[in-house]
Design a protein around this motif. Structure first.
Motif, PDB file in Angstrom:
ATOM      1  N   GLN A 116     -38.203  -3.763  13.908  1.00 12.19           N
ATOM      2  CA  GLN A 116     -37.018  -4.488  13.921  1.00 12.19           C
ATOM      3  C   GLN A 116     -36.507  -4.747  12.505  1.00 12.19           C
ATOM      4  N   ILE A 117     -35.407  -4.688  12.002  1.00  9.60           N
ATOM      5  CA  ILE A 117     -34.988  -5.003  10.871  1.00  9.60           C
ATOM      6  C   ILE A 117     -33.986  -6.250  11.036  1.00  9.60           C
ATOM      7  N   LEU A 118     -34.499  -7.525  10.916  1.00 16.28           N
ATOM      8  CA  LEU A 118     -33.817  -8.669  11.377  1.00 16.28           C
ATOM      9  C   LEU A 118     -33.031  -9.415   9.986  1.00 16.28           C
ATOM     10  N   ARG A 119     -31.978 -10.084  10.481  1.00 19.88           N
ATOM     11  CA  ARG A 119     -31.242 -10.920   9.189  1.00 19.88           C
ATOM     12  C   ARG A 119     -32.418 -12.115   8.889  1.00 19.88           C
ATOM     13  N   ASP A 120     -32.530 -12.429   7.770  1.00 19.39           N
ATOM     14  CA  ASP A 120     -33.291 -13.712   7.335  1.00 19.39           C
ATOM     15  C   ASP A 120     -32.456 -14.832   7.727  1.00 19.39           C
ATOM     16  N   PRO A 121     -32.762 -15.756   8.598  1.00 19.77           N
ATOM     17  CA  PRO A 121     -31.966 -17.028   8.849  1.00 19.77           C
ATOM     18  C   PRO A 121     -31.862 -18.066   7.752  1.00 19.77           C
ATOM     19  N   ALA A 122     -32.692 -17.762   6.839  1.00 18.74           N
ATOM     20  CA  ALA A 122     -32.546 -18.622   5.577  1.00 18.74           C
ATOM     21  C   ALA A 122     -31.733 -18.084   4.492  1.00 18.74           C
ATOM     22  N   ASP A 123     -31.439 -16.852   4.520  1.00 23.40           N
ATOM     23  CA  ASP A 123     -30.744 -15.969   3.595  1.00 23.40           C
ATOM     24  C   ASP A 123     -30.027 -14.858   4.277  1.00 23.40           C
ATOM     25  N   ARG A 124     -28.584 -14.907   4.797  1.00 22.43           N
ATOM     26  CA  ARG A 124     -28.449 -13.941   5.617  1.00 22.43           C
ATOM     27  C   ARG A 124     -28.163 -12.644   4.885  1.00 22.43           C
ATOM     28  N   ARG A 125     -28.175 -12.717   3.453  1.00 26.62           N
ATOM     29  CA  ARG A 125     -28.104 -11.310   2.754  1.00 26.62           C
ATOM     30  C   ARG A 125     -29.449 -10.404   2.932  1.00 26.62           C
ATOM     31  N   SER A 126     -30.558 -11.208   3.229  1.00 26.68           N
ATOM     32  CA  SER A 126     -31.791 -10.651   2.983  1.00 26.68           C
ATOM     33  C   SER A 126     -32.160 -10.134   4.391  1.00 26.68           C
ATOM     34  N   ARG A 127     -33.208  -9.325   4.350  1.00 28.81           N
ATOM     35  CA  ARG A 127     -33.567  -8.633   5.768  1.00 28.81           C
ATOM     36  C   ARG A 127     -35.252  -8.758   5.885  1.00 28.81           C
ATOM     37  N   LEU A 128     -35.620  -9.262   7.091  1.00 32.58           N
ATOM     38  CA  LEU A 128     -37.019  -9.398   7.411  1.00 32.58           C
ATOM     39  C   LEU A 128     -37.379  -8.359   8.313  1.00 32.58           C
ATOM     40  N   LEU A 129     -38.588  -7.910   8.187  1.00 39.39           N
ATOM     41  CA  LEU A 129     -39.152  -6.680   8.905  1.00 39.39           C
ATOM     42  C   LEU A 129     -40.161  -7.121   9.782  1.00 39.39           C
ATOM     43  N   ALA A 130     -40.131  -6.575  11.259  1.00 33.25           N
ATOM     44  CA  ALA A 130     -40.942  -7.037  12.255  1.00 33.25           C
ATOM     45  C   ALA A 130     -41.480  -5.851  13.177  1.00 33.25           C
ATOM     46  N   LEU A 131     -42.667  -5.832  13.413  1.00 36.81           N
ATOM     47  CA  LEU A 131     -43.212  -4.982  14.535  1.00 36.81           C
ATOM     48  C   LEU A 131     -42.726  -5.362  15.680  1.00 36.81           C
ATOM     49  N   THR A 132     -42.149  -4.274  16.657  1.00 36.32           N
ATOM     50  CA  THR A 132     -41.760  -4.669  18.191  1.00 36.32           C
ATOM     51  C   THR A 132     -43.200  -4.451  19.032  1.00 36.32           C
ATOM     52  N   ALA A 133     -42.937  -4.730  20.188  1.00 35.44           N
ATOM     53  CA  ALA A 133     -44.266  -4.792  21.011  1.00 35.44           C
ATOM     54  C   ALA A 133     -44.662  -3.398  20.955  1.00 35.44           C
ATOM     55  N   ALA A 134     -43.909  -2.315  21.089  1.00 32.73           N
ATOM     56  CA  ALA A 134     -44.092  -0.942  21.023  1.00 32.73           C
ATOM     57  C   ALA A 134     -44.892  -0.466  19.732  1.00 32.73           C
ATOM     58  N   GLY A 135     -44.589  -1.210  18.501  1.00 35.12           N
ATOM     59  CA  GLY A 135     -45.151  -0.881  17.205  1.00 35.12           C
ATOM     60  C   GLY A 135     -46.470  -1.421  16.921  1.00 35.12           C
ATOM     61  N   ARG A 136     -46.693  -2.559  17.904  1.00 37.10           N
ATOM     62  CA  ARG A 136     -47.987  -3.455  17.847  1.00 37.10           C
ATOM     63  C   ARG A 136     -48.959  -2.456  18.736  1.00 37.10           C
ATOM     64  N   SER A 137     -48.226  -1.981  19.815  1.00 35.48           N
ATOM     65  CA  SER A 137     -49.196  -1.103  20.695  1.00 35.48           C
ATOM     66  C   SER A 137     -49.711   0.080  20.149  1.00 35.48           C
ATOM     67  N   LEU A 138     -48.612   0.863  19.371  1.00 30.02           N
ATOM     68  CA  LEU A 138     -48.958   1.816  18.770  1.00 30.02           C
ATOM     69  C   LEU A 138     -49.995   1.902  17.563  1.00 30.02           C
ATOM     70  N   LEU A 139     -49.847   0.825  16.582  1.00 30.60           N
ATOM     71  CA  LEU A 139     -50.782   0.344  15.737  1.00 30.60           C
ATOM     72  C   LEU A 139     -52.099   0.185  16.284  1.00 30.60           C
ATOM     73  N   ALA A 140     -52.299  -0.500  17.258  1.00 29.65           N
ATOM     74  CA  ALA A 140     -53.668  -0.968  18.002  1.00 29.65           C
ATOM     75  C   ALA A 140     -54.132   0.612  18.250  1.00 29.65           C
ATOM     76  N   ARG A 141     -53.495   1.677  18.813  1.00 34.00           N
ATOM     77  CA  ARG A 141     -54.150   2.932  19.162  1.00 34.00           C
ATOM     78  C   ARG A 141     -54.483   3.698  17.739  1.00 34.00           C
TER      79      ARG A 141
END
Length: 173
Positions: A116-141
């Protein structure tokens, strides 16, 4: 990596490694002597690192194919595997990618529902990058596949060579 280069892999015609070959018109006029080509082939650190990187990438691409990842995607997912979603800058720096390349890679993973590419709540111009549950599951495999593949490399580079190689490569970064 072999200390001696097999010149036969460079040219299929015998004798071309010893002298400048004729050009298309049959003359010997070259701006850069063929001996220089051979010198670069045998001594250029950039060329040797690129060749090794491509060989390693193919090895890990093949290993990770059963879970639907490339080595680059695995590295990116691993870079996002943090307690808090990181901004793009540190991820790009870690992976030695420019932001455009990182954005393109992220869009492919986002389309698959892995990040997921999320808006940074501290700086709305900036983006934060997060693994989804599916991403974490695939990474675990994928991690056990990476571990097994990496263990084979460490074994092939016995006697502390893997540690030394990582140190030497870190010096170049």
């Amino acid at each position: 990596m072999s200390k001696h280069t097999d010149h036969r892999r460079f040219s299929s015609q015998p004798g071309l490694d010893e002298a400048d070959p004729p050009d298309a018109e049959g003359t010997q006029e070259t701006l850069v002597p063929f001996a220089t080509t051979l010198l670069v082939r045998d001594t250029c650190l950039c060329l040797h690192v690129q060749r090794a990187a491509r060989a390693l990438a193919r090895r890990f691409d093949d290993a990770l194919r059963p879970v639907g990842l490339t080595n680059s995607q695995f590295s990116l997912l691993m870079a996002l595997n943090r307690p808090a979603p990181p901004p793009m800058g540190p991820v790009a720096a870690l992976l030695a990618m420019d932001r455009t390349t990182l954005t393109a890679a992220l869009k492919r993973l986002e389309a698959r529902g892995l990040v997921q590419i999320l808006r940074d709540p501290a700086d709305r111009r900036s983006r934060l990058l997060a693994l989804t549950a599916a991403g974490r599951s695939l990474l675990a495999r994928a991690v056990p596949i990476w571990q097994e593949s990496h263990a084979l490399l460490d074994t092939a580079l016995a006697g502390g060579q893997a540690i030394r190689l990582r140190q030497d490569l870190a010096t170049l970064c």
